[in-house]
Design an enzyme around this catalytic site. Structure first.
Site, PDB file in Angstrom:
ATOM      1  N   HIS A  43       6.780  33.026  -0.914  1.00  0.00           N
ATOM      2  CA  HIS A  43       7.899  32.311  -0.299  1.00  0.00           C
ATOM      3  C   HIS A  43       7.434  30.988   0.313  1.00  0.00           C
ATOM      4  O   HIS A  43       6.256  30.800   0.642  1.00  0.00           O
ATOM      5  CB  HIS A  43       8.563  33.175   0.781  1.00  0.00           C
ATOM      6  CG  HIS A  43       7.639  33.533   1.899  1.00  0.00           C
ATOM      7  ND1 HIS A  43       7.321  32.659   2.927  1.00  0.00           N
ATOM      8  CD2 HIS A  43       6.936  34.662   2.148  1.00  0.00           C
ATOM      9  CE1 HIS A  43       6.493  33.237   3.759  1.00  0.00           C
ATOM     10  NE2 HIS A  43       6.232  34.457   3.318  1.00  0.00           N
ATOM     11  N   GLU A  50       6.921  42.533   2.823  1.00  0.00           N
ATOM     12  CA  GLU A  50       5.567  42.315   3.326  1.00  0.00           C
ATOM     13  C   GLU A  50       5.007  43.581   3.984  1.00  0.00           C
ATOM     14  O   GLU A  50       5.759  44.476   4.386  1.00  0.00           O
ATOM     15  CB  GLU A  50       5.579  41.156   4.331  1.00  0.00           C
ATOM     16  CG  GLU A  50       4.218  40.754   4.878  1.00  0.00           C
ATOM     17  CD  GLU A  50       3.217  40.316   3.820  1.00  0.00           C
ATOM     18  OE1 GLU A  50       2.795  41.191   3.024  1.00  0.00           O
ATOM     19  OE2 GLU A  50       2.840  39.125   3.808  1.00  0.00           O
TER      20      GLU A  50
END
Length: 237
Positions: A32, A109
């Site tokens: 990202h 994550e």
């Protein structure tokens, strides 16, 4: 001894470029874009106990550059995690390709336990003893309450195997997180757990997944972000 053909001409054995094996899945792992800075007085909002910052203005620009880089590639699907920095990064590319990103929760994550909400950045920046131990032992779970290493590894492998099973002979983009990318590439290469930690924001890494093995083709490609070669990695989350 020189090998010759029936016409008495030398036989040549050329070098060839890599070819994706039949049935394999090409996975472009995109980290990202840069997310909002962490501040002690304003912790990140949490989603299922994990920090969920939005992209910073720099991250939105990086997302546009990723879209420009990959828009000409044949891409069959885009996947994102449950955390908004991945969907915000994927949005410009999805718009160019006319694809709707699919949320895959297992791509989120690594859970940082008591260091969620942006606290990891502070602890790493300040050289906290546990942060140093985390780097030395290459384990996230030295952080109190963090996701166990074996569980995280199994989660990442399961998620990518699931996507590979759904996309044989196809190429997909997976917009995910630095820890996930590091874990996936370590699994592919048999390296130390943190060997690939530090992929730049909006970088592209490339895996080819087959039933028998995972093949690492590219790590931390940032040619679309700057005209010069970079050797500086960013923080992992």
């Amino acid at each position: 001894m020189t090998v010759r053909s029936e016409r008495d001409e030398p036989v040549e054995y050329r070098q060839h470029r890599f070819r994706t094996p039949p049935g394999a899945t090409e996975v472009l792992l995109v980290r990202h874009g840069e997310s909002e800075p962490a501040r002690p007085d304003r912790p990140f909002p949490l989603v299922d106990g994990q920090g969920d910052p939005a992209l910073a203005p720099e991250g939105r620009e990086q997302a546009e550059r990723v879209a420009l880089r990959l828009a000409a590639e044949p891409i069959d699907a885009i996947y994102v995690s449950t955390l908004r920095r991945t969907s915000e990064t994927a949005a410009p590319l999805a718009a160019r390709l006319g694809l709707t990103p699919v949320v895959e929760p297992e791509l989120r994550e690594v859970h940082l336990g008591e260091w969620e909400g942006g606290l990891l950045r502070r602890m790493v920046a300040e050289g906290h003893p546990l942060a140093r131990r985390m780097s030395a032992e290459e384990r996230w779970d030295v952080i109190p309450g963090a996701e166990p290493a074996a569980a995280f590894s199994a989660r990442v492998r399961k998620a990518l195997e699931k996507l590979a099973g759904a996309h044989p002979d196809q190429r997909i983009v997976v917009v995910t997180h630095g820890g996930v990318i590091a874990e996936a590439l370590a699994a592919a290469s048999g390296s130390r757990p943190f060997a690939f930690l530090g992929a730049d924001n909006a970088s592209v890494s490339h895996l080819v997944l087959t039933e028998k093995r995972w093949i690492l083709r590219r790590f931390n490609d940032t040619a679309h972000l700057a005209p010069t070669f970079t050797t500086t990695a960013s923080l992992p989350t």
